[in-house]
Design an enzyme around this catalytic site. Sequence first.
Site, PDB file in Angstrom:
ATOM      1  N   CYS A   2      60.183  59.278  -7.816  1.00  0.00           N
ATOM      2  CA  CYS A   2      60.494  60.656  -8.068  1.00  0.00           C
ATOM      3  C   CYS A   2      62.010  60.946  -8.020  1.00  0.00           C
ATOM      4  O   CYS A   2      62.482  61.786  -8.751  1.00  0.00           O
ATOM      5  CB  CYS A   2      59.792  61.483  -7.018  1.00  0.00           C
ATOM      6  SG  CYS A   2      59.704  63.228  -7.337  1.00  0.00           S
ATOM      7  N   ARG A  27      61.160  67.104  -3.556  1.00  0.00           N
ATOM      8  CA  ARG A  27      60.378  66.760  -4.743  1.00  0.00           C
ATOM      9  C   ARG A  27      59.021  66.153  -4.383  1.00  0.00           C
ATOM     10  O   ARG A  27      58.127  66.081  -5.222  1.00  0.00           O
ATOM     11  CB  ARG A  27      61.146  65.742  -5.591  1.00  0.00           C
ATOM     12  CG  ARG A  27      62.340  66.319  -6.346  1.00  0.00           C
ATOM     13  CD  ARG A  27      63.135  65.205  -6.993  1.00  0.00           C
ATOM     14  NE  ARG A  27      64.147  65.704  -7.887  1.00  0.00           N
ATOM     15  CZ  ARG A  27      64.111  65.575  -9.207  1.00  0.00           C
ATOM     16  NH1 ARG A  27      63.106  64.962  -9.775  1.00  0.00           N
ATOM     17  NH2 ARG A  27      65.083  66.049  -9.961  1.00  0.00           N
ATOM     18  N   TRP A  74      57.128  58.462  -5.814  1.00  0.00           N
ATOM     19  CA  TRP A  74      55.804  59.090  -5.845  1.00  0.00           C
ATOM     20  C   TRP A  74      54.924  58.153  -6.654  1.00  0.00           C
ATOM     21  O   TRP A  74      55.159  57.912  -7.827  1.00  0.00           O
ATOM     22  CB  TRP A  74      55.896  60.469  -6.492  1.00  0.00           C
ATOM     23  CG  TRP A  74      54.620  61.245  -6.509  1.00  0.00           C
ATOM     24  CD1 TRP A  74      54.068  61.956  -5.492  1.00  0.00           C
ATOM     25  CD2 TRP A  74      53.752  61.423  -7.639  1.00  0.00           C
ATOM     26  NE1 TRP A  74      52.913  62.559  -5.906  1.00  0.00           N
ATOM     27  CE2 TRP A  74      52.682  62.252  -7.220  1.00  0.00           C
ATOM     28  CE3 TRP A  74      53.761  60.969  -8.957  1.00  0.00           C
ATOM     29  CZ2 TRP A  74      51.646  62.632  -8.079  1.00  0.00           C
ATOM     30  CZ3 TRP A  74      52.727  61.340  -9.805  1.00  0.00           C
ATOM     31  CH2 TRP A  74      51.688  62.161  -9.358  1.00  0.00           C
ATOM     32  N   ASN A  99      62.242  55.891 -12.328  1.00  0.00           N
ATOM     33  CA  ASN A  99      61.325  57.029 -12.450  1.00  0.00           C
ATOM     34  C   ASN A  99      60.639  56.938 -13.805  1.00  0.00           C
ATOM     35  O   ASN A  99      61.265  56.561 -14.800  1.00  0.00           O
ATOM     36  CB  ASN A  99      62.087  58.359 -12.396  1.00  0.00           C
ATOM     37  CG  ASN A  99      62.585  58.694 -11.013  1.00  0.00           C
ATOM     38  OD1 ASN A  99      62.200  58.063 -10.032  1.00  0.00           O
ATOM     39  ND2 ASN A  99      63.449  59.691 -10.928  1.00  0.00           N
ATOM     40  N   GLY A 100      59.371  57.343 -13.860  1.00  0.00           N
ATOM     41  CA  GLY A 100      58.661  57.350 -15.132  1.00  0.00           C
ATOM     42  C   GLY A 100      57.528  56.345 -15.165  1.00  0.00           C
ATOM     43  O   GLY A 100      57.136  55.779 -14.132  1.00  0.00           O
ATOM     44  N   GLU A 478      46.278  81.448  -9.646  1.00  0.00           N
ATOM     45  CA  GLU A 478      47.443  80.992  -8.902  1.00  0.00           C
ATOM     46  C   GLU A 478      47.178  80.987  -7.401  1.00  0.00           C
ATOM     47  O   GLU A 478      47.593  80.071  -6.686  1.00  0.00           O
ATOM     48  CB  GLU A 478      48.647  81.883  -9.235  1.00  0.00           C
ATOM     49  CG  GLU A 478      49.896  81.632  -8.423  1.00  0.00           C
ATOM     50  CD  GLU A 478      50.508  80.253  -8.613  1.00  0.00           C
ATOM     51  OE1 GLU A 478      51.446  79.927  -7.864  1.00  0.00           O
ATOM     52  OE2 GLU A 478      50.061  79.494  -9.502  1.00  0.00           O
ATOM     53  N   LYS A 482      47.409  77.657  -5.000  1.00  0.00           N
ATOM     54  CA  LYS A 482      48.251  77.575  -3.797  1.00  0.00           C
ATOM     55  C   LYS A 482      47.442  77.102  -2.599  1.00  0.00           C
ATOM     56  O   LYS A 482      47.897  76.267  -1.814  1.00  0.00           O
ATOM     57  CB  LYS A 482      48.888  78.937  -3.493  1.00  0.00           C
ATOM     58  CG  LYS A 482      50.010  79.306  -4.430  1.00  0.00           C
ATOM     59  CD  LYS A 482      51.230  78.418  -4.214  1.00  0.00           C
ATOM     60  CE  LYS A 482      52.084  78.357  -5.458  1.00  0.00           C
ATOM     61  NZ  LYS A 482      51.568  77.492  -6.521  1.00  0.00           N
ATOM     62  N   GLU A 485      46.576  73.369  -2.971  1.00  0.00           N
ATOM     63  CA  GLU A 485      47.757  72.509  -2.953  1.00  0.00           C
ATOM     64  C   GLU A 485      48.204  72.169  -1.534  1.00  0.00           C
ATOM     65  O   GLU A 485      48.561  71.020  -1.246  1.00  0.00           O
ATOM     66  CB  GLU A 485      48.929  73.207  -3.658  1.00  0.00           C
ATOM     67  CG  GLU A 485      48.962  73.080  -5.152  1.00  0.00           C
ATOM     68  CD  GLU A 485      50.201  73.747  -5.722  1.00  0.00           C
ATOM     69  OE1 GLU A 485      50.916  73.080  -6.480  1.00  0.00           O
ATOM     70  OE2 GLU A 485      50.467  74.917  -5.414  1.00  0.00           O
ATOM     71  N   HIS A 501      27.391  84.237 -14.062  1.00  0.00           N
ATOM     72  CA  HIS A 501      27.132  83.179 -15.045  1.00  0.00           C
ATOM     73  C   HIS A 501      27.269  81.784 -14.425  1.00  0.00           C
ATOM     74  O   HIS A 501      27.560  80.821 -15.141  1.00  0.00           O
ATOM     75  CB  HIS A 501      28.060  83.331 -16.244  1.00  0.00           C
ATOM     76  CG  HIS A 501      27.846  84.601 -17.001  1.00  0.00           C
ATOM     77  ND1 HIS A 501      26.707  84.841 -17.734  1.00  0.00           N
ATOM     78  CD2 HIS A 501      28.603  85.721 -17.105  1.00  0.00           C
ATOM     79  CE1 HIS A 501      26.780  86.049 -18.283  1.00  0.00           C
ATOM     80  NE2 HIS A 501      27.927  86.603 -17.907  1.00  0.00           N
ATOM     81  N   LYS A 600      57.331  67.561  -6.704  1.00  0.00           N
ATOM     82  CA  LYS A 600      57.903  68.830  -7.142  1.00  0.00           C
ATOM     83  C   LYS A 600      58.230  68.824  -8.623  1.00  0.00           C
ATOM     84  O   LYS A 600      57.881  69.732  -9.351  1.00  0.00           O
ATOM     85  CB  LYS A 600      59.176  69.127  -6.327  1.00  0.00           C
ATOM     86  CG  LYS A 600      59.848  70.447  -6.676  1.00  0.00           C
ATOM     87  CD  LYS A 600      58.986  71.627  -6.296  1.00  0.00           C
ATOM     88  CE  LYS A 600      59.649  72.936  -6.617  1.00  0.00           C
ATOM     89  NZ  LYS A 600      58.750  74.070  -6.368  1.00  0.00           N
TER      90      LYS A 600
END
Length: 605
Positions: A2, A27, A74, A99-100, A478, A482, A485, A501, A600
């Site tokens: 990361c 991050r 990460w 990274n990647g 949202e 939260k 998370e 339903h 992040k």
Amino acid sequence: MCGIVGAVAQRNIVPVLVEGLRRLEYRGYDSCGVAVLTNGAPRRARSVARVADLDAQVSERHLEGVTGIAHTRWATHGAPVTDNAHPIFSRDTVALVHNGIIENFEALREMLRGKGYEFVSQTDTEVIAHLIHSLYSGNLYDTVCEAVKQLHGAYAIAVVHKDEPHTVVGARQGSPLVVGVGQGENFLASDALALAGSTDQFMFLEEGDVCELTREGVRISDRSGARVEREIRTVHSYGGAVELGPYRHFMQKEIFEQPRAITDTIPASDAFEAKLFGDGASAAFDDIDSILILACGTSYYSGLTSKYWLESIAKIPTQVEIASEYRYRESVPNPKALVVVISQSGETADTLAALKHAQELGHRHTLAVCNVSTSAMVRLTEMQFLTHAGTEIGVASTKAFTTQLVGLFTLAVTLGKIRGFVDADKEAGYLRQLRHLPAALNSVLALEPQIIAWSEEFSRKENALFLGRGLHYPIALEGALKLKEISYIHAEAYPAGELKHGPLALVTEAMPVVTVAPNDALLEKLKSNMQEVRARGGQLYVFADSDTKIVNEEGMHVIRMPEHYGMLSPILHVVPLQLLAYHTACARGTDVDKPRNLAKSVTVE
């Protein structure tokens, strides 16, 4: 991914590398490491704990050097164990951080095994280190230029070689990398924040760039191999932004910073004008007939909220898509649509890829709503609206979300005015509402003690439902995001009318149902949905505007919002949901600012 930090200097660079990692901790990461060139060989320290543990190892081993690289990882390929932590070595000669994701790493690994290379990690990164070692013929810069031609996927790398003890080479494709320019020393990082205090002079590498850093200077070539110059920009230190101050966590600090962040983001102009979005916005806005919004995660929910504003205020058809899905489906391009991309960092890989895909399909008009002026997203779009949230450290976004909403509301009113649906009286009213927002938010933040009381109850739950209607359905989404998370409680959100339903089957006394209840046109419908929950023994936790006549009683827990805020009500109603998630996570003892498995800045697909 990361985080990457690299440096070449005349001094011991290890403290700069470690401090850079510390600045990138926000991050999210699951391992970290540092490597320096000393006495003709790379030496390293790696940890699957925090940067503080790495720092202790560095001190214990007396790790020092004038050239080095460092990384917070990460995990993507391979578990977060020491063997998979970066820097990755090849035959004690090459040290590399990455990274990647390298998409063709399996084919490269088989080719390199055929050449006698042994693999000690499960990472895709190790193939890059061995590939560079296999191609090296005396010049690291030339070798990296050759090696990256064989890489498919996204990467930002920093690499050193024992035979070039005063050189760091970097390269980027689909993942950010910046060069920091100093006096007799130069730096490399995935984020300018990592180098705060070391330099304020930065060059932002473009896609396909390869760079060579020595003490004397920086050399850069583009994807064609041609020598290029990148503009040096002054980026002032963010140092103060990463101080926790009196708060328990950065997330709490950032929740309470929202009145200030919104004040800074609200345009200073006394009118909603196209020029707020860039010099070419007036002509572009006259040319469009619809909106396509592309975003991920929390930014996607801000886009969903803005759809209601754009269609009700500006009367312009609006489509909102998850960026990672849009790129991989057959869509019908409309060159007269305005493509709006939303990202806190401006480096979100899925959203950047979706933006480029839209441009390849013929979409000419693009707008970034972003918090980072120097990001790739801002550089790639025709128009920009910069939010002014400041640095956001907590992985779970808060102030970035509400400032995005301010930018998107500004867009809706501006387009409404241009299209003839917002007259002078409406414009003045919207402007008054925006400017009163910070004071209204302070009143909402004063509800924290009541929310703390609820969080004790929530901390003992493992599931929760969130309900909203209309403009507030994305806010329910949202709120659920939260909670899951940072507290790891399973939470889902639904439009309240959808309860019958399917989701109503989940409702029992053990299932808290959080409801966003503004005093709007859908209130009576929402009340009927709430009665459906009560009839099944469900426990309702309601954030209700003061004039809704929703009262505390058996099975109905109510916190009263200070005032109804019309079209801008979502910005007020999301804040107590942020506080509920935060204090529930605190009660459960989770790592609020660095939740497990999350990062992040998501710079991989």
